[in-house]
Scaffold this motif. Structure first.
Motif, mmCIF file in Angstrom:
data_model
loop_
_atom_site.group_PDB
_atom_site.id
_atom_site.type_symbol
_atom_site.label_atom_id
_atom_site.label_comp_id
_atom_site.label_asym_id
_atom_site.label_seq_id
_atom_site.Cartn_x
_atom_site.Cartn_y
_atom_site.Cartn_z
ATOM 1 N N THR A 1 0.857 -1.191 0.000
ATOM 2 C CA THR A 1 0.000 0.000 0.000
ATOM 3 C C THR A 1 0.890 1.237 0.000
ATOM 4 O OG1 THR A 1 -0.113 0.203 2.403
ATOM 5 C CG2 THR A 1 -1.778 -1.201 1.371
ATOM 6 N N ASP A 2 0.297 2.361 -0.364
ATOM 7 C CA ASP A 2 1.047 3.620 -0.321
ATOM 8 C C ASP A 2 0.329 4.656 0.536
ATOM 9 O OD1 ASP A 2 -1.076 4.259 -1.958
ATOM 10 O OD2 ASP A 2 0.144 4.697 -3.718
ATOM 11 N N ASP A 3 -0.633 4.189 1.356
ATOM 12 C CA ASP A 3 -1.426 5.112 2.173
ATOM 13 C C ASP A 3 -1.270 4.868 3.676
ATOM 14 O OD1 ASP A 3 -2.797 2.731 2.426
ATOM 15 O OD2 ASP A 3 -4.686 3.484 1.614
ATOM 16 N N GLY A 4 -0.291 4.038 4.058
ATOM 17 C CA GLY A 4 -0.049 3.766 5.471
ATOM 18 C C GLY A 4 -0.878 2.640 6.049
ATOM 19 N N LYS A 5 -1.836 2.132 5.296
ATOM 20 C CA LYS A 5 -2.678 1.030 5.770
ATOM 21 C C LYS A 5 -1.890 -0.272 5.695
ATOM 22 C CE LYS A 5 -7.208 -1.021 4.939
ATOM 23 N NZ LYS A 5 -8.350 -1.035 4.010
ATOM 24 N N VAL A 6 -2.040 -1.113 6.719
ATOM 25 C CA VAL A 6 -1.394 -2.417 6.746
ATOM 26 C C VAL A 6 -2.465 -3.465 6.474
ATOM 27 C CG1 VAL A 6 -0.137 -4.092 8.148
ATOM 28 C CG2 VAL A 6 0.344 -1.638 8.395
ATOM 29 N N ILE A 7 -2.244 -4.276 5.442
ATOM 30 C CA ILE A 7 -3.194 -5.326 5.058
ATOM 31 C C ILE A 7 -2.447 -6.649 5.031
ATOM 32 C CG2 ILE A 7 -4.795 -6.176 3.298
ATOM 33 C CD1 ILE A 7 -4.869 -3.280 2.200
ATOM 34 N N LYS A 8 -2.870 -7.572 5.891
ATOM 35 C CA LYS A 8 -2.310 -8.923 5.899
ATOM 36 C C LYS A 8 -3.429 -9.882 5.522
ATOM 37 C CE LYS A 8 1.238 -7.973 9.338
ATOM 38 N NZ LYS A 8 1.777 -8.333 10.664
#
Length: 122
Positions: free
Chosen positions: A17-24
């Protein structure tokens, strides 16, 4: 050797991501090519938001910590820790965290999340 009747996920796919969100993503298309369901652990930073979208999948969200704002067909809904929501497919929605702390949550999509099905607005 007997075939196992379960899949243990110990190495989820970390979505760039490039918006600071962490997705696992624990289960879904990038982890096991399962297009039926996706299950992801997410952390949305304070001030984060996504564009409006009209996904072609049902999305269930369970808030673990913090708060998350949804604009669903022009109605604002705010979920807090311990609350959950199901948003039906083909519903216009915007997700955001306009609050001051990180929002940690689980998202489940059926069928699985796919950029081809999310229909984000420009």
């Amino acid at each position: 050797m007997k075939e196992k009747k379960y899949i243990l996920q110990t190495n989820p796919f970390v979505v760039p991501t490039d918006d600071g969100k962490v997705i696992k993503e624990h289960f879904g298309i990038p982890t096991n090519n399962n297009a039926d369901i996706s299950i992801a652990h997410m952390k949305a930073p304070a001030g984060w938001s996504e564009p409006f979208q009209t996904p072609e999948f049902d999305e269930y969200t369970f808030i673990i910590k913090g708060k998350k704002q949804f604009i669903i067909e022009n109605e604002i809904v705010v979920l807090e820790a311990g609350q959950s929501i199901k948003i039906n497919r083909n519903t216009r929605v915007q997700y955001s965290n306009p609050f001051t702390e990180v929002c940690e949550y689980i998202a489940i999509c059926t069928p699985a999340f796919s950029m081809d099905l999310v229909n984000r607005e420009a």
